[in-house]
Design a protein around this motif. Sequence first.
Motif, mmCIF file in Angstrom:
data_model
loop_
_atom_site.group_PDB
_atom_site.id
_atom_site.type_symbol
_atom_site.label_atom_id
_atom_site.label_comp_id
_atom_site.label_asym_id
_atom_site.label_seq_id
_atom_site.Cartn_x
_atom_site.Cartn_y
_atom_site.Cartn_z
ATOM 1 N N ALA A 1 0.840 -1.206 0.000
ATOM 2 C CA ALA A 1 0.000 0.000 0.000
ATOM 3 C C ALA A 1 0.871 1.249 0.000
ATOM 4 C CB ALA A 1 -0.929 -0.008 1.209
ATOM 5 N N CYS A 2 1.956 1.235 0.764
ATOM 6 C CA CYS A 2 2.878 2.380 0.773
ATOM 7 C C CYS A 2 3.566 2.534 -0.573
ATOM 8 C CB CYS A 2 3.923 2.207 1.873
ATOM 9 S SG CYS A 2 3.318 2.544 3.530
ATOM 10 N N ARG A 3 3.873 1.428 -1.211
ATOM 11 C CA ARG A 3 4.553 1.481 -2.510
ATOM 12 C C ARG A 3 3.636 2.115 -3.566
ATOM 13 N NH1 ARG A 3 9.059 -1.261 -3.560
ATOM 14 N NH2 ARG A 3 8.620 -2.796 -1.916
ATOM 15 N N VAL A 4 2.352 1.784 -3.497
ATOM 16 C CA VAL A 4 1.386 2.395 -4.408
ATOM 17 C C VAL A 4 1.291 3.890 -4.143
ATOM 18 C CG1 VAL A 4 -1.044 2.477 -5.065
ATOM 19 C CG2 VAL A 4 0.088 0.267 -4.734
ATOM 20 N N GLY A 5 1.316 4.279 -2.848
ATOM 21 C CA GLY A 5 1.363 5.688 -2.479
ATOM 22 C C GLY A 5 -0.004 6.319 -2.314
ATOM 23 N N GLY A 6 0.020 7.640 -2.158
ATOM 24 C CA GLY A 6 -1.210 8.385 -1.996
ATOM 25 C C GLY A 6 -1.582 8.660 -0.553
ATOM 26 N N PHE A 7 -0.736 8.244 0.401
ATOM 27 C CA PHE A 7 -1.026 8.453 1.817
ATOM 28 C C PHE A 7 -0.203 9.614 2.374
ATOM 29 C CE2 PHE A 7 -1.896 3.956 0.996
ATOM 30 C CZ PHE A 7 -3.212 3.884 1.444
ATOM 31 N N GLU B 1 9.807 -4.654 10.688
ATOM 32 C CA GLU B 1 10.259 -5.047 9.357
ATOM 33 C C GLU B 1 9.501 -4.282 8.270
ATOM 34 O OE1 GLU B 1 12.301 -6.711 6.266
ATOM 35 O OE2 GLU B 1 12.791 -6.645 8.403
ATOM 36 N N VAL B 2 8.212 -4.041 8.505
ATOM 37 C CA VAL B 2 7.438 -3.230 7.562
ATOM 38 C C VAL B 2 8.067 -1.845 7.435
ATOM 39 C CG1 VAL B 2 5.220 -2.092 7.136
ATOM 40 C CG2 VAL B 2 5.270 -4.449 7.940
ATOM 41 N N LEU B 3 8.419 -1.236 8.572
ATOM 42 C CA LEU B 3 9.048 0.087 8.557
ATOM 43 C C LEU B 3 10.372 0.043 7.812
ATOM 44 C CD1 LEU B 3 9.249 3.047 9.493
ATOM 45 C CD2 LEU B 3 10.253 2.205 11.621
ATOM 46 N N ARG B 4 11.170 -0.989 8.079
ATOM 47 C CA ARG B 4 12.471 -1.119 7.398
ATOM 48 C C ARG B 4 12.282 -1.154 5.878
ATOM 49 N NH1 ARG B 4 16.645 -3.403 10.031
ATOM 50 N NH2 ARG B 4 15.184 -4.643 11.285
ATOM 51 N N ARG B 5 11.285 -1.896 5.414
ATOM 52 C CA ARG B 5 11.048 -2.008 3.973
ATOM 53 C C ARG B 5 10.502 -0.700 3.398
ATOM 54 N NH1 ARG B 5 8.917 -8.192 2.740
ATOM 55 N NH2 ARG B 5 10.313 -9.234 4.224
ATOM 56 N N SER C 1 10.667 5.116 0.721
ATOM 57 C CA SER C 1 9.742 6.218 1.017
ATOM 58 C C SER C 1 10.112 6.914 2.324
ATOM 59 C CB SER C 1 8.314 5.675 1.119
ATOM 60 O OG SER C 1 7.417 6.676 1.570
ATOM 61 N N ARG C 2 9.854 8.236 2.354
ATOM 62 C CA ARG C 2 10.034 9.026 3.589
ATOM 63 C C ARG C 2 8.676 9.354 4.199
ATOM 64 N NH1 ARG C 2 14.306 7.308 4.761
ATOM 65 N NH2 ARG C 2 14.336 8.793 6.483
ATOM 66 N N LEU C 3 7.653 8.571 3.875
ATOM 67 C CA LEU C 3 6.319 8.771 4.421
ATOM 68 C C LEU C 3 6.365 8.822 5.947
ATOM 69 C CD1 LEU C 3 3.168 8.716 3.769
ATOM 70 C CD2 LEU C 3 3.322 6.272 4.314
#
Length: 225
Positions: A40-46, A62-66, A71-73
């Motif tokens: 979802a982060c890779r798709v973006g828009g947040f 691990e999610v944060l690491r990836r 992304s700098r979201l």
Amino acid sequence: MKRVLLVDDDVELSSMLTEYLEREGMVVTAVHDGLAGVEACRVGGFDIAVLDVMMPGIDGVEVLRRIRAFSRLPVLMLTARGDEVDCVVGLELGADDYVAKPCTPRELAARLRAILRRTASDGPADVLAVGPLTMWPQERRAQWCNATLELTSTEYSLLELLVRNAGRPVSKAELSEQVLGRPLARYDRSIDVHMSSIRHKLATGDDSRAWIQTIRGLGYQFVKI
């Protein structure tokens, strides 16, 4: 309306938080596993993500690491109450802040608004320059030794506050109030962890002097030239 990505395997809690945050004027997308959160982060828009640390399979750390690999979201972590290790690891990996569970929807909304306020680019269109550091606050952009300085939103705001007060100490209490949007709690190491990360990034330039000094009993100070 700000778009929030909520990554938590607790479906019931996610539903409750989603309902509350949407009443607060946010648009929430909830997913319930780490891989879905990364995609979802890779798709973006947040505008911001909320990650629960304790998830089966790929956990929040691990999610944060990836996510930080591309992304700098802005990211807010949900951690187990009193689990300092998770808090510190998350901050070191680039989380902007954390909330200990169980937390109230009101507290979560307040933390999200605090992060979103400081990432807004509606401030004065000035340029800050001290030594090899140049900052463009309105664009949330910085250069160190003429190279792009990659900072999280919290790191940027902390560094900006220090630079605006270059030559005088800024207390950890003031840093917490103005940047994190909350009073400094006893034993809270968030500011120290963020400062350690900023110092590490500044040390990668040609000038290796200690530009951020710890003033014992007073706080942190950016060296004024």
